[in-house]
Design a protein around this motif. Sequence first.
Motif, PDB file in Angstrom:
ATOM      1  N   GLU A   1       0.836  -1.181   0.000  1.00  0.00           N
ATOM      2  CA  GLU A   1       0.000   0.000   0.000  1.00  0.00           C
ATOM      3  C   GLU A   1       0.877   1.238   0.000  1.00  0.00           C
ATOM      4  O   GLU A   1       1.586   1.456   0.953  1.00  0.00           O
ATOM      5  N   GLY A   2       0.918   1.974  -1.000  1.00  0.00           N
ATOM      6  CA  GLY A   2       1.594   3.262  -1.009  1.00  0.00           C
ATOM      7  C   GLY A   2       2.939   3.292  -0.325  1.00  0.00           C
ATOM      8  O   GLY A   2       3.523   2.299   0.004  1.00  0.00           O
ATOM      9  N   LYS A   3       3.411   4.458  -0.030  1.00  0.00           N
ATOM     10  CA  LYS A   3       4.713   4.626   0.603  1.00  0.00           C
ATOM     11  C   LYS A   3       4.589   5.132   2.029  1.00  0.00           C
ATOM     12  O   LYS A   3       5.580   5.387   2.691  1.00  0.00           O
ATOM     13  N   GLY A   4       3.373   5.332   2.509  1.00  0.00           N
ATOM     14  CA  GLY A   4       3.234   5.826   3.875  1.00  0.00           C
ATOM     15  C   GLY A   4       3.517   7.313   3.927  1.00  0.00           C
ATOM     16  O   GLY A   4       3.452   8.028   2.931  1.00  0.00           O
ATOM     17  N   ASP A   5       3.873   7.810   5.131  1.00  0.00           N
ATOM     18  CA  ASP A   5       4.152   9.222   5.311  1.00  0.00           C
ATOM     19  C   ASP A   5       5.403   9.627   4.538  1.00  0.00           C
ATOM     20  O   ASP A   5       6.323   8.856   4.337  1.00  0.00           O
TER      21      ASP A   5
ATOM     22  N   LEU B   1       7.260  -6.736  15.526  1.00  0.00           N
ATOM     23  CA  LEU B   1       8.298  -5.778  15.917  1.00  0.00           C
ATOM     24  C   LEU B   1       7.867  -5.021  17.172  1.00  0.00           C
ATOM     25  O   LEU B   1       8.642  -4.881  18.130  1.00  0.00           O
ATOM     26  N   GLU B   2       6.628  -4.537  17.187  1.00  0.00           N
ATOM     27  CA  GLU B   2       6.129  -3.808  18.359  1.00  0.00           C
ATOM     28  C   GLU B   2       6.106  -4.701  19.591  1.00  0.00           C
ATOM     29  O   GLU B   2       6.482  -4.273  20.699  1.00  0.00           O
ATOM     30  N   TYR B   3       5.674  -5.926  19.411  1.00  0.00           N
ATOM     31  CA  TYR B   3       5.592  -6.861  20.518  1.00  0.00           C
ATOM     32  C   TYR B   3       6.974  -7.148  21.102  1.00  0.00           C
ATOM     33  O   TYR B   3       7.160  -7.184  22.329  1.00  0.00           O
ATOM     34  N   LEU B   4       7.967  -7.341  20.235  1.00  0.00           N
ATOM     35  CA  LEU B   4       9.315  -7.611  20.711  1.00  0.00           C
ATOM     36  C   LEU B   4       9.924  -6.395  21.398  1.00  0.00           C
ATOM     37  O   LEU B   4      10.639  -6.534  22.399  1.00  0.00           O
ATOM     38  N   LEU B   5       9.644  -5.210  20.892  1.00  0.00           N
ATOM     39  CA  LEU B   5      10.122  -4.000  21.574  1.00  0.00           C
ATOM     40  C   LEU B   5       9.560  -3.928  22.988  1.00  0.00           C
ATOM     41  O   LEU B   5      10.272  -3.598  23.947  1.00  0.00           O
ATOM     42  N   ASP B   6       8.275  -4.242  23.144  1.00  0.00           N
ATOM     43  CA  ASP B   6       7.675  -4.265  24.472  1.00  0.00           C
ATOM     44  C   ASP B   6       8.324  -5.320  25.357  1.00  0.00           C
ATOM     45  O   ASP B   6       8.628  -5.090  26.528  1.00  0.00           O
TER      46      ASP B   6
ATOM     47  N   ASP C   1       7.901  -7.375   4.741  1.00  0.00           N
ATOM     48  CA  ASP C   1       8.694  -6.507   5.609  1.00  0.00           C
ATOM     49  C   ASP C   1       8.170  -5.074   5.616  1.00  0.00           C
ATOM     50  O   ASP C   1       8.520  -4.285   6.501  1.00  0.00           O
ATOM     51  N   GLU C   2       7.322  -4.746   4.638  1.00  0.00           N
ATOM     52  CA  GLU C   2       6.792  -3.383   4.568  1.00  0.00           C
ATOM     53  C   GLU C   2       5.955  -3.036   5.801  1.00  0.00           C
ATOM     54  O   GLU C   2       5.891  -1.870   6.203  1.00  0.00           O
ATOM     55  N   ASP C   3       5.315  -4.036   6.419  1.00  0.00           N
ATOM     56  CA  ASP C   3       4.534  -3.764   7.624  1.00  0.00           C
ATOM     57  C   ASP C   3       5.441  -3.298   8.764  1.00  0.00           C
ATOM     58  O   ASP C   3       5.054  -2.433   9.556  1.00  0.00           O
ATOM     59  N   ALA C   4       6.634  -3.865   8.844  1.00  0.00           N
ATOM     60  CA  ALA C   4       7.602  -3.434   9.863  1.00  0.00           C
ATOM     61  C   ALA C   4       8.145  -2.045   9.528  1.00  0.00           C
ATOM     62  O   ALA C   4       8.319  -1.204  10.425  1.00  0.00           O
ATOM     63  N   PHE C   5       8.400  -1.797   8.236  1.00  0.00           N
ATOM     64  CA  PHE C   5       8.848  -0.459   7.839  1.00  0.00           C
ATOM     65  C   PHE C   5       7.807   0.586   8.237  1.00  0.00           C
ATOM     66  O   PHE C   5       8.142   1.678   8.712  1.00  0.00           O
ATOM     67  N   LYS C   6       6.550   0.249   8.028  1.00  0.00           N
ATOM     68  CA  LYS C   6       5.466   1.175   8.346  1.00  0.00           C
ATOM     69  C   LYS C   6       5.453   1.526   9.831  1.00  0.00           C
ATOM     70  O   LYS C   6       5.254   2.688  10.211  1.00  0.00           O
ATOM     71  N   VAL C   7       5.670   0.535  10.686  1.00  0.00           N
ATOM     72  CA  VAL C   7       5.692   0.774  12.133  1.00  0.00           C
ATOM     73  C   VAL C   7       6.820   1.725  12.503  1.00  0.00           C
ATOM     74  O   VAL C   7       6.635   2.666  13.289  1.00  0.00           O
ATOM     75  N   ILE C   8       8.007   1.500  11.930  1.00  0.00           N
ATOM     76  CA  ILE C   8       9.141   2.368  12.244  1.00  0.00           C
ATOM     77  C   ILE C   8       8.872   3.788  11.766  1.00  0.00           C
ATOM     78  O   ILE C   8       9.143   4.769  12.477  1.00  0.00           O
TER      79      ILE C   8
ATOM     80  N   PRO D   1      14.289   2.025   8.730  1.00  0.00           N
ATOM     81  CA  PRO D   1      13.764   0.952   7.872  1.00  0.00           C
ATOM     82  C   PRO D   1      14.629   0.837   6.626  1.00  0.00           C
ATOM     83  O   PRO D   1      14.799   1.807   5.884  1.00  0.00           O
ATOM     84  N   ILE D   2      15.195  -0.350   6.374  1.00  0.00           N
ATOM     85  CA  ILE D   2      16.163  -0.543   5.293  1.00  0.00           C
ATOM     86  C   ILE D   2      15.691  -1.668   4.374  1.00  0.00           C
ATOM     87  O   ILE D   2      15.518  -2.810   4.809  1.00  0.00           O
ATOM     88  N   ILE D   3      15.505  -1.356   3.100  1.00  0.00           N
ATOM     89  CA  ILE D   3      15.072  -2.344   2.111  1.00  0.00           C
ATOM     90  C   ILE D   3      16.289  -2.938   1.410  1.00  0.00           C
ATOM     91  O   ILE D   3      17.243  -2.229   1.094  1.00  0.00           O
ATOM     92  N   VAL D   4      16.274  -4.252   1.175  1.00  0.00           N
ATOM     93  CA  VAL D   4      17.333  -4.923   0.415  1.00  0.00           C
ATOM     94  C   VAL D   4      16.790  -5.169  -0.987  1.00  0.00           C
ATOM     95  O   VAL D   4      15.877  -5.967  -1.176  1.00  0.00           O
ATOM     96  N   SER D   5      17.348  -4.469  -1.967  1.00  0.00           N
ATOM     97  CA  SER D   5      16.839  -4.608  -3.336  1.00  0.00           C
ATOM     98  C   SER D   5      17.865  -4.085  -4.329  1.00  0.00           C
ATOM     99  O   SER D   5      18.493  -3.046  -4.103  1.00  0.00           O
TER     100      SER D   5
END
Length: 349
Positions: free
Chosen positions: A24-28, A263-268, A290-297, A305-309
């Motif tokens: 979904e899109g690029k976020g903010d 990611l959020e759960y592990l941070l907690d 991995d985009e869901d984790a990027f979105k959280v960060i 958030p670092i993409i490998v591509s």
Amino acid sequence: MGFQRPPSYKQKQQSVPKTTKDVEGKGDSFTNTRIPYLSPCTNDPIALDSNYNSWVAEHPSALGSFDRMMKAGKRKTIAVFLDYDGTLSPIVDDPDRAFMSDEMRAAVREVAKHFPTAIISGRSREKVKDFVKLHNVYYAGSHGMDIMVPARPLKYNDGKRQTVALDKKESGVLFQPAKKFLPAIQEIFKILEEKTKKIQGAMVEDNSFCISVHFRQVREEDYGMLEEKVKSVVENYPEFHLTEGKMVLEVRPSIEWNKGHALEYLLDTLGFSNSGDHVLPLYIGDDRTDEDAFKVIRSRGQGYPIIVSSIPKDTRASYSLRDPSEVLAFLLRLGKSRKARSLPRFGFR
């Protein structure tokens, strides 16, 4: 009592499209400094395809940006989260042979000595743990639906607080938000094995809380037939949906849980839920999941958030690495940077 799941992690069924292919899109909007793409070995600019070069200007090399990133993270705790396939190991034709190199394993081990480190993979937790073979990292399998957490919340050893760590011999607590779906998952797995066994190159993988149907070795003319067979199975299970990753179709329970929630759960769990500006999560991954984790960060406004591509793609990541060899170079620098600064070590040894 063991570590309890915070009330904020309320599971609920969600309406999920039966097939999900695109991010979904690029976020903010994030503003990145435009820097040239540099060789990790010589630090010299590399001539790239013009499209990729433009993309890297928007998603600067994490290697070229390393010093600036570490400067911004000074006096903060960097929590490291890593995908496995395509990040720590190369993408290979046979998913059972996606081995990480000894050099990569040593680099992750060194990073985990100094930073809280977790691997969040689409693989089953036990399978990715068997690949990685490290005791000083945390593992979240099945896209975060199978997490082993310490028996007690951890606190980072900043010189003022005592670290509580999950010892090699100490049992942890399993967090499995999709546990009730296990019988149906096993049923779907057996049906998919039967329906796809005559399609040459197709491989059905049991990843505990999700099922992966690999088609990297399937002939192009057979892919449509494979996709239809998989869809026909999933349509009979309304509590499941189908997603697509790198040459793989994945059947997952339709619950509101993904790598971002993990990611959020592990941070907690690591004791960082109330750390605010004092913790910087760093997540390296290469796939749509991995985009869901990027979105959280990105939503936190703090972190990397670092993409490998090696090709341009829509992503919420702010930085980029070209391939696993650059991930290795980045992790080696990360481990050495903490050594050089002589800052407190994380609780594992």
